[in-house]
Motif scaffolding. Structure first.
Motif, mmCIF file in Angstrom:
data_model
loop_
_atom_site.group_PDB
_atom_site.id
_atom_site.type_symbol
_atom_site.label_atom_id
_atom_site.label_comp_id
_atom_site.label_asym_id
_atom_site.label_seq_id
_atom_site.Cartn_x
_atom_site.Cartn_y
_atom_site.Cartn_z
ATOM 1 N N GLU A 174 -54.061 -30.667 64.366
ATOM 2 C CA GLU A 174 -54.586 -29.771 65.215
ATOM 3 C C GLU A 174 -55.936 -30.392 65.708
ATOM 4 N N ALA A 175 -56.243 -30.039 66.913
ATOM 5 C CA ALA A 175 -57.509 -30.594 67.506
ATOM 6 C C ALA A 175 -58.837 -29.934 66.701
ATOM 7 N N MET A 176 -59.861 -30.590 66.810
ATOM 8 C CA MET A 176 -61.000 -29.942 65.985
ATOM 9 C C MET A 176 -62.268 -30.577 66.563
ATOM 10 N N ASP A 177 -63.403 -29.890 66.372
ATOM 11 C CA ASP A 177 -64.774 -30.439 67.137
ATOM 12 C C ASP A 177 -64.943 -31.765 66.374
ATOM 13 N N ALA A 178 -65.235 -32.904 67.201
ATOM 14 C CA ALA A 178 -65.440 -34.268 66.484
ATOM 15 C C ALA A 178 -66.926 -34.080 65.928
ATOM 16 N N GLY A 179 -67.945 -33.346 66.354
ATOM 17 C CA GLY A 179 -69.248 -33.294 65.777
ATOM 18 C C GLY A 179 -68.920 -32.615 64.147
ATOM 19 N N GLY A 180 -67.980 -31.903 64.024
ATOM 20 C CA GLY A 180 -67.826 -31.184 62.816
ATOM 21 C C GLY A 180 -67.351 -31.958 61.509
ATOM 22 N N LEU A 181 -66.721 -33.237 62.216
ATOM 23 C CA LEU A 181 -65.996 -34.153 61.136
ATOM 24 C C LEU A 181 -66.911 -34.728 59.924
ATOM 25 N N VAL A 182 -67.979 -34.837 60.061
ATOM 26 C CA VAL A 182 -68.841 -35.498 59.218
ATOM 27 C C VAL A 182 -69.363 -34.378 58.068
ATOM 28 N N THR A 183 -69.435 -33.065 58.286
ATOM 29 C CA THR A 183 -69.385 -31.974 57.463
ATOM 30 C C THR A 183 -68.021 -31.407 57.005
ATOM 31 N N LEU A 184 -67.116 -31.931 56.978
ATOM 32 C CA LEU A 184 -65.712 -31.421 56.662
ATOM 33 C C LEU A 184 -65.808 -31.483 55.070
ATOM 34 N N ASP A 185 -64.916 -30.238 54.550
ATOM 35 C CA ASP A 185 -64.872 -30.525 52.917
ATOM 36 C C ASP A 185 -63.835 -31.257 52.482
ATOM 37 N N VAL A 186 -64.096 -32.700 52.248
ATOM 38 C CA VAL A 186 -63.221 -33.702 51.891
ATOM 39 C C VAL A 186 -64.171 -34.558 51.005
ATOM 40 N N ASP A 187 -63.275 -35.226 50.151
ATOM 41 C CA ASP A 187 -63.742 -36.071 48.621
ATOM 42 C C ASP A 187 -64.702 -37.312 49.374
ATOM 43 N N VAL A 188 -64.174 -37.918 50.532
ATOM 44 C CA VAL A 188 -64.660 -39.207 50.887
ATOM 45 C C VAL A 188 -64.779 -39.194 52.570
ATOM 46 N N LEU A 189 -65.969 -39.516 53.017
ATOM 47 C CA LEU A 189 -66.456 -39.627 54.037
ATOM 48 C C LEU A 189 -66.591 -40.879 54.721
ATOM 49 N N VAL A 190 -65.914 -41.385 55.739
ATOM 50 C CA VAL A 190 -66.044 -42.765 56.070
ATOM 51 C C VAL A 190 -66.511 -42.783 57.811
ATOM 52 N N PRO A 191 -67.866 -42.820 57.799
ATOM 53 C CA PRO A 191 -68.280 -43.059 59.335
ATOM 54 C C PRO A 191 -67.862 -44.567 59.727
ATOM 55 N N ALA A 192 -67.109 -44.681 60.679
ATOM 56 C CA ALA A 192 -66.801 -46.003 61.111
ATOM 57 C C ALA A 192 -67.004 -46.027 62.641
ATOM 58 N N ALA A 193 -67.848 -45.585 63.254
ATOM 59 C CA ALA A 193 -68.163 -45.619 64.685
ATOM 60 C C ALA A 193 -69.542 -46.328 65.133
ATOM 61 N N VAL A 194 -70.332 -45.233 64.981
ATOM 62 C CA VAL A 194 -71.836 -45.807 65.515
ATOM 63 C C VAL A 194 -72.933 -45.372 64.602
ATOM 64 N N GLU A 195 -74.073 -45.668 64.809
ATOM 65 C CA GLU A 195 -75.404 -45.556 64.022
ATOM 66 C C GLU A 195 -75.561 -43.992 64.425
ATOM 67 N N GLY A 196 -76.654 -43.678 63.417
ATOM 68 C CA GLY A 196 -77.193 -42.345 63.432
ATOM 69 C C GLY A 196 -76.382 -41.201 63.715
ATOM 70 N N VAL A 197 -75.309 -41.191 62.766
ATOM 71 C CA VAL A 197 -74.343 -39.856 62.939
ATOM 72 C C VAL A 197 -74.736 -38.839 61.897
ATOM 73 N N ILE A 198 -75.332 -39.386 60.788
ATOM 74 C CA ILE A 198 -75.600 -38.395 59.633
ATOM 75 C C ILE A 198 -77.038 -38.480 59.688
ATOM 76 N N THR A 199 -77.705 -37.249 60.054
ATOM 77 C CA THR A 199 -79.241 -37.276 60.364
ATOM 78 C C THR A 199 -79.592 -35.942 59.571
ATOM 79 N N ALA A 200 -80.908 -35.918 59.682
ATOM 80 C CA ALA A 200 -81.664 -34.802 58.797
ATOM 81 C C ALA A 200 -81.047 -33.415 59.362
ATOM 82 N N ASP A 201 -80.544 -33.197 60.369
ATOM 83 C CA ASP A 201 -79.810 -31.977 60.967
ATOM 84 C C ASP A 201 -78.597 -31.660 60.379
ATOM 85 N N ASN A 202 -77.824 -32.565 59.812
ATOM 86 C CA ASN A 202 -76.635 -32.249 59.345
ATOM 87 C C ASN A 202 -76.486 -32.895 57.817
ATOM 88 N N ALA A 203 -77.260 -33.504 57.234
ATOM 89 C CA ALA A 203 -77.030 -34.253 56.175
ATOM 90 C C ALA A 203 -76.911 -33.095 54.837
#
Ligand code: NAD
Length: 422
Positions: free
Chosen positions: A281-310
């Motif tokens: 299914e398509a999903m909002d890319a911005g929501g990926l880092v806050t998904l309910d998963v065990d392991v998160l692997v940011p493998a794109a660019v800097e500064g994607v996990i910030t004070a706003d979403n941590a």
């Protein structure tokens, strides 16, 4: 000139890199003069890169090569083609390369390069001309014993072949050791293309084991489906992890049961993006880092996990495939939440480890088997993981603080042994 470290910019990767260095300096009890020296790049080159476009018009792009440190050997680091490139970003990435090389004990200092260009807006012929012109501009400061570029965001093995050819033409003979991440047929190393991903997956599995998490019952999300993210997703899936979501710059896809990464790869090869994959299914890319998963692997660019979403991150383990994906403010929030962070300078070091193996092979005009490369890679990643875990335990530091402190200490040791010239 003051002995204090230069004031960091208010925010961004350089602010984060300098804040991490400042913490390590404080922990190690190092003097302010040494701090200032390590906060500053040894050499920075800014160039303009004019390009004759296919339609005959001329475009001009900013380019940079920053060499942060040479104490432990030649400078080493990737070359990035992205419109987000600026001097401060390249400075931060070069500093992180110094720490990464020291942490995994390869005999290099740190460097990074970038051209502020969107590669997707250019033909192959234009990219070749930009690469060759940029190479000719930075030619005086690169070389197998000076500074050795490698692929990063927006560049690949073909880019490395053009750099090698341009450099070699200027010398009058073939110099394969000037770049790593080359095509295999030009002296590239077996195992290099997957090395960063292999290292990411390897430490992710060690992190899971340390938290008592069985891979076959675990879920993951991977941000970025390029050279690092794609391979990491594949290897995690092969280890039995349900990779439920993957994103790229165009969007994200999600599947409760886990994505078929091989099929997703075929889709990306055909369409250039994960968007539109029929197995998810398509999903909002911005929501990926806050998904309910065990392991998160940011493998794109800097500064994607910030004070706003941590505070909304649900993963218990964060494995930094990208450089600098977590800002300093987010890092503190995640530490309070007891999220295990495998820091970038450890998690994605597989790339520079096998780049080192490639450089050794190029300099010796010899080829190792893929098995040998992969075994040596895993051995070094495992050793570095234990170094960080042990140091963290002894000193009561986070893995990022421990990794940075260990690395900075090794660079300072090299400085002290060499002395300051004159
Ligand atoms: P790449 O260009 O091959 O892939 C980048 C991927 O990220 C692409 O899928 C792109 O669409 C996606 N992307 C870009 N911006 C995005 C965004 N805002 N949100 C979601 N996805 C986005 O680059 P790469 O070589 O895979 O590098 C990725 C990261 O890994 C970078 O931080 C790089 O510095 C780091 N890294 C790369 C290597 C290596 O060997 N290539 C080694 C160590 C670290």
């Amino acid at each position: 000139m003051s002995a204090e470290a230069p004031p960091p910019p208010a925010a961004g990767p350089l602010a984060d890199a300098r804040a991490q260095l400042a913490e390590a300096i404080e922990h190690l009890g190092v003097d302010a003069g040494t701090h200032r020296m390590l906060a500053t790049s040894r050499r920075e080159m800014a160039v303009s890169v004019p390009l004759r476009r296919d339609d005959g018009t001329i475009a001009t792009y900013e380019g940079f090569r920053v060499q942060h440190n040479f104490s432990r050997g030649p400078a080493k680091g990737g070359l990035r083609f992205s419109t987000a490139v600026d001097l401060d970003e390249v400075r931060a990435l070069a500093m992180w390369m110094s720490w990464k090389c020291a942490l995994v004990d390869v005999p290099y200092g740190g460097a990074k390069g970038g051209v502020a260009i969107e590669p997707r807006d250019h033909s192959l012929a234009e990219l070749e001309r930009v690469t060759r012109r940029y190479t000719s501009e930075i030619l005086p400061i690169i070389g197998p014993e000076v500074d050795i570029p490698a692929p990063d965001i927006g560049t690949d093995e073909r880019t490395m072949a053009w750099i090698m050819d341009t450099y070699s033409a200027s010398k009058g003979f073939t110099v394969t050791g000037v770049v790593t991440g080359k095509p295999i047929s030009l002296g590239g190393s077996l195992g290099r293309a997957m090395a960063t991903s292999r290292g990411v997956a390897h430490v992710a599995l060690m992190a899971m084991a340390s938290r008592g998490l069985d891979p076959t019952g675990a879920s993951a999300a991977v941000q970025g489906f390029g050279k690092v993210g794609r391979g990491a997703a594949r290897l995690l899936a092969e280890a039995g992890v349900r990779v439920q979501a993957v994103s790229d710059v165009d969007g994200a896809v999600w599947s409760e049961a886990g994505l078929d990464i091989a099929r997703l790869g075929d889709h990306v090869d055909e369409h250039g993006t994960v968007v539109g994959f029929d197995g998810a299914e398509a999903m909002d890319a911005g929501g990926l880092v806050t998904l309910d998963v065990d392991v998160l692997v940011p493998a794109a660019v800097e500064g994607v996990i910030t004070a706003d979403n941590a505070a909304d991150v649900r993963a218990r383990i964060l494995v930094e495939g990208a450089n600098g994906p977590t800002t300093s403010a987010a890092d503190a929030i995640l530490a309070d939440m007891d999220v295990l962070i495998v820091p970038d300078i450890l998690a994605n070091a597989g790339g520079v480890i096998v780049s080192y193996f490639e450089w050794v092979q190029s300099n010796q005009a010899y080829r190792w088997s893929e098995r040998e490369v992969n075994d040596k890679l895993e051995e070094r990643m495992t050793r570095s993981w234990h170094d960080v875990v042990d140091y963290s335990g002894v000193h009561g530091l986070s893995y990022r603080q421990a990794a940075t402190a260990l690395a900075v200490r090794r660079v300072i040791e090299a400085h002290e042994l060499r002395g300051l010239y004159p």
